[in-house]
Design an enzyme around this catalytic site. Structure first.
Site, short mmCIF file in Angstrom:
data_model
loop_
_atom_site.label_atom_id
_atom_site.label_comp_id
_atom_site.label_asym_id
_atom_site.label_seq_id
_atom_site.Cartn_x
_atom_site.Cartn_y
_atom_site.Cartn_z
N THR A 42 0.80 -1.22 0.11
CA THR A 42 -0.05 0.09 -0.02
C THR A 42 0.85 1.13 0.05
OG1 THR A 42 -1.75 -1.11 1.20
CG2 THR A 42 -1.69 1.15 1.22
N GLY A 176 -10.95 11.85 7.57
CA GLY A 176 -9.55 11.34 8.26
C GLY A 176 -8.50 11.66 7.43
N HIS A 436 17.24 30.92 14.11
CA HIS A 436 16.61 32.01 13.78
C HIS A 436 17.01 32.16 12.41
CE1 HIS A 436 14.15 35.22 14.37
NE2 HIS A 436 14.87 36.20 14.00
#
Ligand code: NDP
Length: 456
Positions: A42, A176, A436
């Site tokens: 899958t 979902g 940052h």
């Protein structure tokens, strides 16, 4: 000499089955893996991988829109769905080849056909009966569709990944993982998208702020969410379009109806019950213990067929633990605690640990939340908010949950997942210097908890 043809026969060449088989083969066991569909299962063939490739394709639409704010003038652009699908399929062919090689290199015999368990030591495939010391069931799951009139007109994620044309409009039933991911793909590529959910909001089981904030962002992108609504029937009209009758009495007309109403373990017709393997009476999942052992001593099961945590990396871990225990004399059981996961919606979600609701049910918590517009949208003017949230056990100050909706959330939460798994405290987070400017730095600069609603 063994009394059996094989040491191990694995049913299913998906993520869990391949990992277990190739490790067992590498440890010298005589292994065959039986697969009736494509190698990779899958995730690689019908799920995570093709879906993510389409999501990359869909993101280009946003990048093109945002380009203007950065001074780019983009001429007329066109999108060609068949090109994206063809390129995606080429990549899947390449990956399938890699999977075949992995099996070959570990001396695992690949048998293409549908396997069926005949008894605890015998498997039948293509009319042949093979005996084996151990059987590993790793056959995964399959979409579940409620049986309403006209359901045969609906597609699932299996077909959605291979539609010949991009639908002009699509109704997606369910709220979902799969529903919100495909809603994002189709919407970004230009389709009109309506999600139909029977609940109040999307993503049952996720933290309430994730559910609420993602719903806002999906609607901001033009995805319609029809809440507390179910589909009564689907009818094909004379012009080939579909007419969807809702429990509200209204009708939606669209090119495609896609159901994403959950998946069920693939145990039907596999011969497991006849061989004495206990299945969950409700879901049909194979019941297993911490070592993935069924109640039949020669049969194990891993991955979605056991309906524990239905995620690829979990299946891989379960498969690896089985192989280490049985073929490398190293007993190991998979750890299902604090498993991070992501929803590749637009914007995406990343999550690890407890939701606020689950944490509050356990005891007192401090909850830290921040919302901001990502820096990359300041010049482009895109209205989209990121939400980041930490849940801290008040007594121990251990961070027990981290949740995020926003660009790069899955990439960021993977790192935060290590900290949550290691049971680090809020002080450890605070003593970490931020990078940052990033969004991720917010996770180490959250200073003030929200007022506790229970103490208000
Ligand atoms: P989910 O279980 O996540 O969601 C099912 C949805 O369908 C829910 O919104 C549920 O509603 C709704 N539903 C269920 N039955 C009905 C019904 N009869 N009528 C109407 N609505 C219904 O399933 P998915 O199919 O989205 O995904 C299956 C699994 O695959 C996931 O749970 C996940 O484990 C895995 N997956 C993981 C991904 C990832 O890691 N990114 C991506 C895709 C799949 P309600 O809330 O009301 O119950």
């Amino acid at each position: 000499m063994s009394d059996f043809d094989y040491d191990l026969i694995t049913l299913g060449a998906g993520s869990g089955g391949v990992r277990a088989s190739r490790l067992a083969g590498g440890y010298g066991a005589k292994v065959a893996v039986i697969e009736e569909s494509r190698i990779g299962g899958t995730c690689v063939m019908r799920g995570c991988v093709p879906k993510k490739l389409l999501i990359y394709g869909a993101h280009v639409a946003e990048d093109l829109e945002d380009a203007k704010g950065y001074g780019w003038s983009v001429g007329e652009v066109r999108f060609d769905w068949p090109t994206l699908i063809a390129n995606k399929n080429r990549e899947l062919d390449r990956l399938e080849g890699i999977y075949r090689n992995i099996l070959r290199n570990n001396k695992v015999e690949l048998i293409e056909g549908r396997g069926r368990v005949i008894d605890p030591h015998t498997v039948e495939v293509n009319g042949r009966r093979l005996t084996t010391k151990r059987i590993l069931v790793a056959v995964g799951g399959w979409p579940m569709l409620p049986q309403i009139p006209g359901i045969s007109h609906a597609i699932t994620s299996n077909e959605a990944l291979d539609l010949p044309q991009l639908p002009k409009d699509i109704v997606i039933v369910g709220g979902g993982f799969i529903a919100v991911e495909f809603a994002g793909i189709f919407r970004a590529l230009g389709a009109s998208v309506t999600i139909v959910i029977r609940a109040d909001t999307i993503l049952r089981g996720f933290d309430q702020d994730i559910r609420a904030d993602l719903a806002v962002e999906l609607e901001r992108k033009g995805i319609r969410i029809r809440r507390r609504t179910e589909v009564q029937s689907i009818e094909k009209q004379g012009d080939g379009r579909l007419s969807v009758l809702l429990t509200t009495g209204e009708t939606e007309t669209c090119d495609q109806v896609m159901y994403a109403t959950g998946r069920v373990p693939n145990t039907k017709g596999l011969g497991l019950e006849e061989a004495g393997v206990a299945l969950d009476p409700r879901s049909g999942a194979v019941k297993v213990d911490a070592y993935s052992r069924t109640n039949v001593p020669s049969i194990w099961a891993v991955g979605d067929v056991t309906d524990r945590i239905n995620l690829t990396p979990v299946a891989i871990r379960e498969g690896a633990c089985f192989a280490e225990t049985e073929f490398n004399n190293t007993p190991m059981s998979p750890d299902h605690d604090a498993v991070p996961s992501a929803v590749f919606s637009q914007p995406p979600v990343g999550t690890v640990g407890l939701t606020e609701e689950a944490a509050r049910a356990r005891g007192k918590v401090d909850v830290y939340v921040t919302r901001f517009r990502p820096m990359k949208y300041t010049l482009s003017g895109r209205e989209e908010k990121t939400m980041m949230k930490l849940i801290v056990d008040r007594a121990t100050q251990v961070v027990i949950g981290a949740h995020m909706v926003g660009p790069d959330a899955p990439e960021i939460i993977q790192g935060i997942g290590i900290a949550v798994k290691a049971k680090l405290t809020k002080k450890d987070f605070d003593s970490t210097v931020g990078i940052h400017p990033t969004a991720a730095e917010e996770f180490v600069t959250l200073r003030t908890p929200l007022p506790d609603p229970e103490e208000a």
